[in-house]
Design a protein around this motif. Structure first.
Motif, PDB file in Angstrom:
ATOM      1  N   ALA A  39       0.170   2.390  -9.267  1.00 45.69           N
ATOM      2  CA  ALA A  39      -0.401   1.309 -10.234  1.00 45.69           C
ATOM      3  C   ALA A  39       0.464   0.029 -10.411  1.00 45.69           C
ATOM      4  CB  ALA A  39      -0.561   1.963 -11.573  1.00 45.69           C
ATOM      5  N   SER A  95      -1.895   2.364  -2.566  1.00 48.48           N
ATOM      6  CA  SER A  95      -2.839   2.043  -3.517  1.00 48.48           C
ATOM      7  C   SER A  95      -2.641   3.025  -4.621  1.00 48.48           C
ATOM      8  CB  SER A  95      -4.275   2.048  -3.064  1.00 48.48           C
ATOM      9  OG  SER A  95      -4.651   3.631  -2.660  1.00 48.48           O
ATOM     10  N   TYR A 100      -5.220  -0.459  -9.424  1.00 47.76           N
ATOM     11  CA  TYR A 100      -4.786   1.415  -8.856  1.00 47.76           C
ATOM     12  C   TYR A 100      -5.917   1.708  -8.168  1.00 47.76           C
ATOM     13  CZ  TYR A 100      -4.403   6.152  -9.285  1.00 47.76           C
ATOM     14  OH  TYR A 100      -4.011   7.579  -8.923  1.00 47.76           O
ATOM     15  N   ARG A 101      -5.524   2.177  -6.839  1.00 45.92           N
ATOM     16  CA  ARG A 101      -6.701   2.761  -5.961  1.00 45.92           C
ATOM     17  C   ARG A 101      -7.711   1.835  -5.652  1.00 45.92           C
ATOM     18  NH1 ARG A 101      -7.321   8.330  -5.464  1.00 45.92           N
ATOM     19  NH2 ARG A 101      -8.165   7.561  -3.210  1.00 45.92           N
TER      20      ARG A 101
END
Length: 167
Positions: A24, A21, A159-160
């Protein structure tokens, strides 16, 4: 300060997913049609360029995806690169149990029946050059046969486990 590389005691799926995660990735929607002419598509963050000569891209699709049977037989597909205003499209094409194309602006690539999304940043039309089974995914390597640039908007990234840029 880190004293070296830390290897988790068990590299299970969730540990790997959490670590990944931090990478990106651009969000895309990959589309095609089945043999009966119905459009299919899924949200994908595992898309990358492979080669410039010939121009090749790689798309990963999970064996558990509802689209997997259709894409395992498709000879062509389209990669729709999402812009920052396409969050709802990304959510819709990631959802299960619905017709993802209802109410979505899409058209067929000229002189073909391959669907592409109208309101996205960039669209890549591909013919399947190779399929590779890799773990719980298949990797579709597509040779580019066309590109359409719609807009110069910022890309929508994952992302994340959240959209970027965030609003």
């Amino acid at each position: 300060m880190s004293t070296g590389v830390r290897v988790p005691p068990a590299l299970g799926g969730e540990t790997f997913r959490e670590a990944m995660s931090f990478l990106a990735a651009p969000l895309t929607i990959v589309t095609t049609r089945d043999q009966e002419g119905r459009p299919w598509g899924f949200t994908a963050s595992s898309v990358t360029s492979v080669s410039l000569e010939p121009p090749l891209v790689l798309v990963g699709i999970s064996h558990t995806s509802s689209c997997f049977p259709v894409f395992s037989e498709a000879s062509e597909f389209v990669i729709n690169v999402l812009g920052r205003d396409n969050r709802e499209l990304a959510r819709r094409f990631a959802a299960r149990g619905m017709d993802r194309f209802v109410g979505v602006r899409f058209d067929d690539w000229p002189n073909s029946d391959i669907p592409y999304l109208v309101d996205v940043a960039v669209v890549f039309r591909c013919t399947v050059a190779e399929r590779i089974s890799a773990g719980d995914h298949d990797l579709l390597i597509g040779e580019l046969t066309g590109i359409r640039r719609q807009d110069s908007t910022e890309p929508l990234l994952w992302y994340r486990r959240d959209f970027r840029p965030s609003d």
